[in-house]
Design a protein around this motif. Structure first.
Motif, PDB file in Angstrom:
ATOM      1  N   THR A   1      -4.893   7.363   5.537  1.00  0.00           N
ATOM      2  CA  THR A   1      -3.932   6.335   5.958  1.00  0.00           C
ATOM      3  C   THR A   1      -2.620   6.447   5.188  1.00  0.00           C
ATOM      4  O   THR A   1      -2.594   6.957   4.075  1.00  0.00           O
ATOM      5  CB  THR A   1      -4.473   4.899   5.718  1.00  0.00           C
TER       6      THR A   1
ATOM      7  N   GLN B   1       5.210   8.148   0.678  1.00  0.00           N
ATOM      8  CA  GLN B   1       5.377   7.599  -0.668  1.00  0.00           C
ATOM      9  C   GLN B   1       6.068   8.624  -1.587  1.00  0.00           C
ATOM     10  O   GLN B   1       6.899   8.255  -2.412  1.00  0.00           O
ATOM     11  CB  GLN B   1       3.980   7.261  -1.203  1.00  0.00           C
TER      12      GLN B   1
ATOM     13  N   LEU C   1      -4.212  18.191   5.876  1.00  0.00           N
ATOM     14  CA  LEU C   1      -3.026  17.366   5.595  1.00  0.00           C
ATOM     15  C   LEU C   1      -1.973  18.153   4.821  1.00  0.00           C
ATOM     16  O   LEU C   1      -0.778  18.065   5.117  1.00  0.00           O
ATOM     17  CB  LEU C   1      -3.435  16.153   4.757  1.00  0.00           C
TER      18      LEU C   1
ATOM     19  N   GLY D   1      -5.180  20.683  -3.963  1.00  0.00           N
ATOM     20  CA  GLY D   1      -6.147  20.747  -5.054  1.00  0.00           C
ATOM     21  C   GLY D   1      -6.847  19.417  -5.249  1.00  0.00           C
ATOM     22  O   GLY D   1      -6.687  18.494  -4.455  1.00  0.00           O
TER      23      GLY D   1
ATOM     24  N   THR E   1      -2.855   7.275  -5.400  1.00  0.00           N
ATOM     25  CA  THR E   1      -2.681   6.527  -4.147  1.00  0.00           C
ATOM     26  C   THR E   1      -3.992   6.463  -3.353  1.00  0.00           C
ATOM     27  O   THR E   1      -3.974   6.310  -2.135  1.00  0.00           O
ATOM     28  CB  THR E   1      -1.544   7.109  -3.275  1.00  0.00           C
TER      29      THR E   1
END
Ligand code: SAH
Length: 226
Positions: free
Chosen positions: A68, A100, A120, A141, A159
């Motif tokens: 998310t 972010q 991602l 990593g 996060t």
């Protein structure tokens, strides 16, 4: 994924972003440097076009690989808690969409960011907007290990919900440095600010209850998008 293509930042979106900044102010974010950074980063670039209309609501959204993008309030609060200074060396665990990362990079620091999901990591690499930020260094990593060869860091931001404070990250925090970490497994986490004093001792400050996806050990090598 469409959001790797060049998209427009229209007057409507700029206006909605100003409203979001006002909303964050009303919710108690008073740090003008953080608010300016939120205002500078087009959040809709980071979302699937299906969510573009809601991009400036204070909501989390699904991104690739079951992860998310955090609420803008959470991003603003974590960034404020880091007390960033120009030229700080910052480590972020959990690149995710890189939203972010861009907000933090707007504040004139050098940001090292780690993502454990190969899908991602690869996806964000194709994202045009990121090319604007030569002060973001991305790594694929396991965040539990940090980046020992690049540390120590002035600030460390996690996060994702961490089951415990990773000892290697404490090692990589400079004396006088700050770590912001959501602690706890399950649905909710305790946002915690850890200060490493000059003598190496650790101070923990409890900030409030937030909700994050879990911090998982090891890398996920799957490269296809889920
Ligand atoms: N900062 C992100 C929020 C992403 S959600 C944004 O702005 O979009 C948290 C991210 O942490 C997910 O992408 C997840 O894959 C990643 N993550 C979880 N455990 C990790 C670990 N051990 N190392 C690195 N990244 C991790």
């Amino acid at each position: 994924m469409l959001h790797t293509l060049e998209r427009e930042d229209t007057y409507l979106q700029k206006g909605l972003r100003k409203q979001l900044v006002q909303l964050l102010r009303n919710k108690g974010i008073t740090d003008e440097r953080v608010l300016a950074a939120i205002d500078a980063v087009p959040r809709h670039f980071f979302l699937d076009p299906a969510f573009e209309r809601q991009a400036y609501e204070d909501r989390a959204f699904p991104i690739t690989a079951g992860q998310t993008i955090s609420h803008p309030f959470t991003v603003a609060m974590q960034t404020h808690l880091l007390d960033l200074k120009k030229f700080d060396k910052v480590l972020e665990i959990g690149t995710g969409s890189a939203y972010q990362a861009c907000v933090i990079a707007e504040m004139g620091v050098t940001l090292y960011t780690i993502e454990r999901q190969k899908a991602l990591y690869d996806h964000v690499g194709q994202f045009f907007f990121l090319k604007k930020y030569c002060n973001i260094k991305r790594f694929y990593g396991d965040g539990f290990a940090g980046l020992p060869s690049y540390g120590p860091f002035d600030k460390i931001l996690i996060t994702c919900g961490a089951p415990f404070v990773p000892p290697k990250l404490i090692e990589q925090l400079k004396p006088g440095g700050i770590m912001v970490i959501p602690l706890g497994e399950g649905e909710t986490q305790r946002m915690t600010r850890i200060t490493k004093e000059k003598d190496g001792s650790i101070n923990e400050e409890y900030i409030g209850v937030y909700s994050f996806v879990p911090m998982l050990e090891g890398k996920n090598t799957q490269s296809g998008l889920a």
